[in-house]
Enzyme design. Structure first.
Site, PDB file in Angstrom:
ATOM      1  N   HIS A  97      -3.595  -7.564   7.866  1.00 21.09           N
ATOM      2  CA  HIS A  97      -4.211  -8.188   8.601  1.00 21.09           C
ATOM      3  C   HIS A  97      -4.522  -6.990   9.460  1.00 21.09           C
ATOM      4  O   HIS A  97      -4.578  -6.984  11.078  1.00 21.09           O
ATOM      5  CB  HIS A  97      -2.551  -8.489   9.134  1.00 21.09           C
ATOM      6  N   ASP A 162       5.331  -9.856  17.808  1.00 17.56           N
ATOM      7  CA  ASP A 162       5.189 -11.406  18.093  1.00 17.56           C
ATOM      8  C   ASP A 162       4.836 -12.249  17.160  1.00 17.56           C
ATOM      9  O   ASP A 162       4.970 -13.043  16.743  1.00 17.56           O
ATOM     10  CB  ASP A 162       4.286 -11.428  19.450  1.00 17.56           C
ATOM     11  N   GLU A 277       6.425  -9.420  28.469  1.00 22.67           N
ATOM     12  CA  GLU A 277       4.808  -9.188  28.282  1.00 22.67           C
ATOM     13  C   GLU A 277       4.054  -9.583  28.837  1.00 22.67           C
ATOM     14  O   GLU A 277       4.862 -11.255  29.490  1.00 22.67           O
ATOM     15  CB  GLU A 277       4.422  -9.773  26.995  1.00 22.67           C
TER      16      GLU A 277
HETATM   17  C1  LIG Z   1      -2.777 -12.346  13.940  1.00 17.14           C
HETATM   18  C2  LIG Z   1      -1.956 -10.961  14.261  1.00 17.14           C
HETATM   19  C3  LIG Z   1      -0.886 -10.512  15.428  1.00 17.14           C
HETATM   20  C4  LIG Z   1      -0.467  -9.253  15.111  1.00 17.14           C
HETATM   21  N1  LIG Z   1       0.808  -8.862  15.651  1.00 17.14           N
HETATM   22  C5  LIG Z   1       0.798  -7.779  16.014  1.00 17.14           C
HETATM   23  C6  LIG Z   1       1.794  -7.702  16.659  1.00 17.14           C
HETATM   24  O1  LIG Z   1       2.726  -8.634  17.265  1.00 17.14           O
HETATM   25  N2  LIG Z   1       3.036  -6.379  17.073  1.00 17.14           N
HETATM   26  C7  LIG Z   1       2.225  -5.294  16.380  1.00 17.14           C
HETATM   27  O2  LIG Z   1       2.431  -4.504  16.221  1.00 17.14           O
HETATM   28  N3  LIG Z   1       0.910  -5.629  15.378  1.00 17.14           N
HETATM   29  C8  LIG Z   1       0.671  -6.909  15.478  1.00 17.14           C
HETATM   30  N4  LIG Z   1      -0.239  -7.047  14.553  1.00 17.14           N
HETATM   31  C9  LIG Z   1      -0.985  -5.827  14.048  1.00 17.14           C
HETATM   32  C10 LIG Z   1      -0.125  -5.633  12.914  1.00 17.14           C
HETATM   33  O3  LIG Z   1       1.180  -4.785  12.815  1.00 17.14           O
HETATM   34  C11 LIG Z   1      -1.595  -4.324  10.894  1.00 17.14           C
HETATM   35  O4  LIG Z   1      -2.345  -5.424  11.413  1.00 17.14           O
HETATM   36  C12 LIG Z   1      -0.487  -4.259  10.786  1.00 17.14           C
HETATM   37  O5  LIG Z   1      -1.862  -3.925   9.671  1.00 17.14           O
HETATM   38  C13 LIG Z   1      -0.315  -4.909   9.774  1.00 17.14           C
HETATM   39  O6  LIG Z   1      -0.399  -5.737   8.403  1.00 17.14           O
HETATM   40  P1  LIG Z   1      -0.181  -5.737   7.273  1.00 17.14           P
HETATM   41  O7  LIG Z   1       1.181  -6.184   7.098  1.00 17.14           O
HETATM   42  O8  LIG Z   1      -1.421  -6.861   6.693  1.00 17.14           O
HETATM   43  O9  LIG Z   1      -0.459  -4.445   6.383  1.00 17.14           O
HETATM   44  P2  LIG Z   1      -2.704  -4.310   5.671  1.00 17.14           P
HETATM   45  O10 LIG Z   1      -3.009  -4.246   6.971  1.00 17.14           O
HETATM   46  O11 LIG Z   1      -2.184  -4.446   4.578  1.00 17.14           O
HETATM   47  O12 LIG Z   1      -2.551  -2.804   5.747  1.00 17.14           O
HETATM   48  C14 LIG Z   1      -1.998  -2.048   6.891  1.00 17.14           C
HETATM   49  C15 LIG Z   1      -2.610  -0.683   6.647  1.00 17.14           C
HETATM   50  O13 LIG Z   1      -0.988   0.385   6.574  1.00 17.14           O
HETATM   51  C16 LIG Z   1      -1.221   0.358   5.022  1.00 17.14           C
HETATM   52  N5  LIG Z   1       0.094  -0.365   4.567  1.00 17.14           N
HETATM   53  C17 LIG Z   1       0.410  -1.978   3.783  1.00 17.14           C
HETATM   54  N6  LIG Z   1       1.427  -1.682   2.955  1.00 17.14           N
HETATM   55  C18 LIG Z   1       2.092  -0.341   2.615  1.00 17.14           C
HETATM   56  C19 LIG Z   1       2.890  -0.261   2.734  1.00 17.14           C
HETATM   57  N7  LIG Z   1       3.706  -0.720   1.878  1.00 17.14           N
HETATM   58  N8  LIG Z   1       4.052   1.285   2.135  1.00 17.14           N
HETATM   59  C20 LIG Z   1       2.773   1.613   3.111  1.00 17.14           C
HETATM   60  N9  LIG Z   1       1.578   1.744   3.229  1.00 17.14           N
HETATM   61  C21 LIG Z   1       0.979   0.912   3.503  1.00 17.14           C
HETATM   62  C22 LIG Z   1      -1.953  -0.358   4.125  1.00 17.14           C
HETATM   63  O14 LIG Z   1      -2.731   1.185   3.347  1.00 17.14           O
HETATM   64  C23 LIG Z   1      -3.282  -0.024   5.355  1.00 17.14           C
HETATM   65  O15 LIG Z   1      -3.350   1.514   5.536  1.00 17.14           O
HETATM   66  C24 LIG Z   1      -0.690  -8.207  13.969  1.00 17.14           C
HETATM   67  C25 LIG Z   1      -1.933  -8.237  13.090  1.00 17.14           C
HETATM   68  C26 LIG Z   1      -2.774  -9.814  13.445  1.00 17.14           C
HETATM   69  C27 LIG Z   1      -3.626  -9.836  12.722  1.00 17.14           C
END
Ligand SMILES: Cc1cc2nc3c(=O)[nH]c(=O)nc-3n(C[C@H](O)[C@H](O)[C@H](O)COP(=O)(O)OP(=O)(O)OC[C@H]3O[C@@H](n4cnc5c(N)ncnc54)[C@H](O)[C@@H]3O)c2cc1C
Ligand SMILES: *[C@@H]1O[C@H](CO)[C@@H](O)[C@H](O)[C@H]1NC(C)=O
Ligand SMILES: *[C@@H]1O[C@H](CO)[C@@H](O)[C@H](O)[C@H]1NC(C)=O
Ligand SMILES: *[C@@H]1O[C@H](CO)[C@@H](O)[C@H](O)[C@H]1NC(C)=O
Ligand SMILES: *[C@@H]1O[C@H](CO)[C@@H](O)[C@H](O)[C@H]1NC(C)=O
Ligand SMILES: *[C@@H]1O[C@H](CO)[C@@H](O)[C@H](O)[C@H]1NC(C)=O
Ligand SMILES: *[C@@H]1O[C@H](CO)[C@@H](O)[C@H](O)[C@H]1NC(C)=O
Ligand SMILES: *[C@@H]1O[C@H](CO)[C@@H](O)[C@H](O)[C@H]1NC(C)=O
Ligand SMILES: *[C@@H]1O[C@H](CO)[C@@H](O)[C@H](O)[C@H]1NC(C)=O
Length: 519
Positions: A97, A162, A277
């Site tokens: 994400h 959120d 918010e």
């Molecule tokens: C529609 C949408 C809504 C969002 N809403 C919010 C919100 O309300 N609040 C907020 O704070 N953020 C929000 N985000 C942002 C979100 O927190 C980030 O995209 C975050 O990266 C989480 O996505 P993911 O879990 O898919 O991680 P990824 O995008 O897959 O990874 C993000 C980073 O973390 C690292 N990572 C992933 N898993 C691990 C692990 N287990 N251990 C160590 N490193 C790891 C990855 O290497 C990468 O560098 C939102 C994003 C989207 C797309």
């Protein structure tokens, strides 16, 4: 700070990092013979599906994809690369994400963390009978599943994002924010313990008491120090319902002054609100208000009129109270007090009552509807309170003057006291700071370009006027910019990298210690 010493630290990381040129479709020698049960594949049909992320801005296929069946196998993989004479990059991917290719790894192996869930039971354990309730959850778990599991015990995570289809490991690597963070701090302030596999392949359990340096490094650490495989999450009793107030403002000064009153202590409104918010609304048309809100037709007309009579954007303050009593008298009294003391535009207060779960899960349907080809060049600025009005006039009424975009330009304050400075996450250097979101989506390439230009202008304004802003979900492509973002935390960030991932194997897509061949 001794600059020459710092440069040598950076230099030594670069020197250590001579990587195998990862040949597509062929695994590094010896990898197939590892004693693991996890699958690993170079099948282009499979690797192609990990070539981009939510932002759709970068595209690059990983050399191979690793589907871990246990944390132990992840450790074996990292250890293998670490001890190899030709190490390779490893990217731990939650659900991708991220918006700017942070999970991409052109010359290495991508770990599909969600695979841990497919092959294991018991990835969410709730402990409700001790003095403090908590949940032990796999880092690949998504927050909606954690919420569902804890609600069975009338408990919920103290802090949720959120949007809830984000992984625990992914948000803990950033911070994890929402309108409840002013009172509990970000998600990284609500974790008791972690299991982490470091960049040398060591499995370490850490907390504030045990291996605290690694614990703090990993929280907000952008995946640079290890792979989180388990997190012990703080829980609190779950209420049953919420009262959701939507209050309109036409003046940012009035909005922010009300917001600050609601998140601070020692005044008549302290402690009343459970979630807050603010949003900046541009192009307030009938379409916008019927598309993503719940207003009656006559209210829509009224709000459109208010916006059209106002030069510049209008503002919406979402204020939510959680409650449990069936008669709801106490929540009614609180709402009455809020409506009396807040300075929203008279006649523009709207209220809904709904189950807590529906409120927490309110974004699921909307995000599912987002087109998978849309690009999301997002920018999130953290702005010190003392500069927020100047930021508003230069950005909302300056750069974005006449802007016709949609929703999710959030603007709400957070208390820095709820963040722990030992953690890797960075904030502005003021007791209260604002989160200002620019969550653009774009269907056309030329539009993405013009948005990128706006982002740059916003960054430049912060820089030029020395606002002292920091970015949330930061994205930079050179080390000078990263150094600025981390400010006085940079040196510690670098030395922790040396300690826990000395070959800079992990999460290269962040481009802090590595340059990637993607643009
Ligand atoms: C529609 C949408 C809504 C969002 N809403 C919010 C919100 O309300 N609040 C907020 O704070 N953020 C929000 N985000 C942002 C979100 O927190 C980030 O995209 C975050 O990266 C989480 O996505 P993911 O879990 O898919 O991680 P990824 O995008 O897959 O990874 C993000 C980073 O973390 C690292 N990572 C992933 N898993 C691990 C692990 N287990 N251990 C160590 N490193 C790891 C990855 O290497 C990468 O560098 C939102 C994003 C989207 C797309
Ligand atoms: C492979 O791993 C399994 C499970 O951890 C272990 O029982 C076995 O002894 C290992 N085999 C070798 C050859 O190391
Ligand atoms: C990839 O998919 C295509 C089309 O479905 C198929 O023809 C091809 O055999 C697949 N390749 C592999 C390596 O599985
Ligand atoms: C949950 O508990 C089971 C049984 O004790 C254990 O095997 C499993 O690893 C635990 N899961 C997590 C994520 O801690
Ligand atoms: C969570 O629980 C709700 C209601 O109990 C259910 O409708 C929903 O499908 C569950 N969500 C997930 C992701 O399991
Ligand atoms: C809410 O009410 C239920 C009973 O209806 C009770 O079990 C629970 O503890 C209450 N929760 C809170 C947070 O007060
Ligand atoms: C303004 O909002 C309306 C309704 O959401 C939308 O149809 C229109 O495209 C927007 N205008 C621009 C220029 O984006
Ligand atoms: C939307 O508004 C209608 C009518 O006021 C109300 O019945 C419904 O519960 C509202 N929906 C939500 C989610 O609050
Ligand atoms: C993008 O291109 C389309 C079609 O050429 C044009 O109509 C539109 O105005 C352009 N948008 C921007 C922001 O330049």
């Amino acid at each position: 700070m001794d600059l020459s010493r710092q440069n040598s630290i950076i230099l030594s990381i670069t020197i250590l990092t001579t990587f195998a040129s990862f040949v597509k479709s062929s695994l590094p020698q010896g990898l197939q013979t590892l004693n693991i049960s996890s699958e690993i594949t170079t099948d282009p049909n499979i690797t192609a599906s990990f070539a981009t992320d939510f932002g759709n801005l970068f595209n690059c296929t990983p050399g191979a994809v690793f589907f871990p069946s246990s944390p132990k196998d992840i450790a074996t993989l990292i250890r293998f690369s670490y001890t190899s004479t030709t190490p390779f990059h490893i990217s731990q991917r939650g659900l991708g994400h991220s918006a700017y290719g942070q999970t991409l790894v052109p010359d290495g192996i991508l770990i599909d963390m969600s695979s841990l869930d497919r092959t294991n039971y018991n990835r969410i354990n709730v402990t409700s009978n001790g003095p403090i309730p908590y949940a032990d959850v796999g880092a690949e778990q998504i927050w909606i599943d954690v919420l569902n599991a804890t609600l069975k015990h009338d408990l919920m995570p103290r802090l949720l994002t959120d949007y809830l289809s984000l992984t625990v490991g992914g948000t803990l690597s950033n911070a994890g924010l929402s309108g409840r963070a002013f009172m509990h701090g970000p998600q990284i302030s609500n974790v008791y313990e972690l299991d982490v596999i470091t960049g040398t392949g060591e499995i370490v359990t850490c907390s504030k008491e045990s291996n605290p340096d690694l614990f703090y490094a990993v929280l907000g650490g952008l995946g640079q120090f290890g792979v989180i495989t388990r997190a012990r999450i703080a829980l609190e009793p779950a209420q049953k319902r919420v009262r959701w107030l939507e209050l309109f403002y036409t003046d940012i000064k009035v909005l922010t002054s009300d917001e600050e009153k609601l998140i601070s202590t020692g005044n008549s409104l302290s402690g009343i609100v459970d979630y807050l918010e603010g949003e900046v609304l541009f192009n307030v048309t009938q379409g916008l208000l019927t598309g993503s809100f719940n207003f009656s037709n006559s209210d829509v007309e009224k709000i459109v009129k208010l916006a059209s009579e106002n030069s510049g954007p209008i503002y919406l303050l979402n204020v939510v109270l959680f409650y449990n009593d069936t008669t709801a008298t106490s929540v009614d009294q609180k709402v009455e007090l809020l409506l009396k003391e807040l300075h929203y535009t008279s006649g523009f207060a709207f209220s809904y009552d709904l189950p807590l779960f529906n409120f927490l899960n309110r974004l699921s349907f909307r995000v599912a509807a987002t087109s998978s080809v849309a690009q999301c060049p997002w920018l999130v600025m953290l702005v010190p309170k003392s500069k927020v009005l100047e930021f508003g006039s230069k950005v909302y009424r300056g750069i974005l003057n006449g802007f016709k975009g949609g929703r999710f330009f959030l603007l709400y304050p957070l208390n820095r006291a709820m963040w722990d400075d030992e953690m890797s996450a960075v904030t502005p250097n003021e007791e209260v700071f604002y989160r200002a979101d620019f969550l653009w989506t774009s269907e056309a390439a030329n539009e993405t370009k013009s948005i990128a230009k706006k982002n740059k202008q916003i960054q430049n304004i912060c820089e030029k006027y020395n606002f002292g802003c920091k970015e949330y979900l930061p994205h930079f492509t050179n080390q000078i910019a990263w150094q600025k973002q981390f400010g006085e935390k940079w040196e510690k960030f670098v030395s922790r990298k040396m300690k826990y991932d000395p070959k800079a194997l992990l999460s290269p897509g962040q481009r802090i210690f590595t340059t990637l061949g993607i643009n």
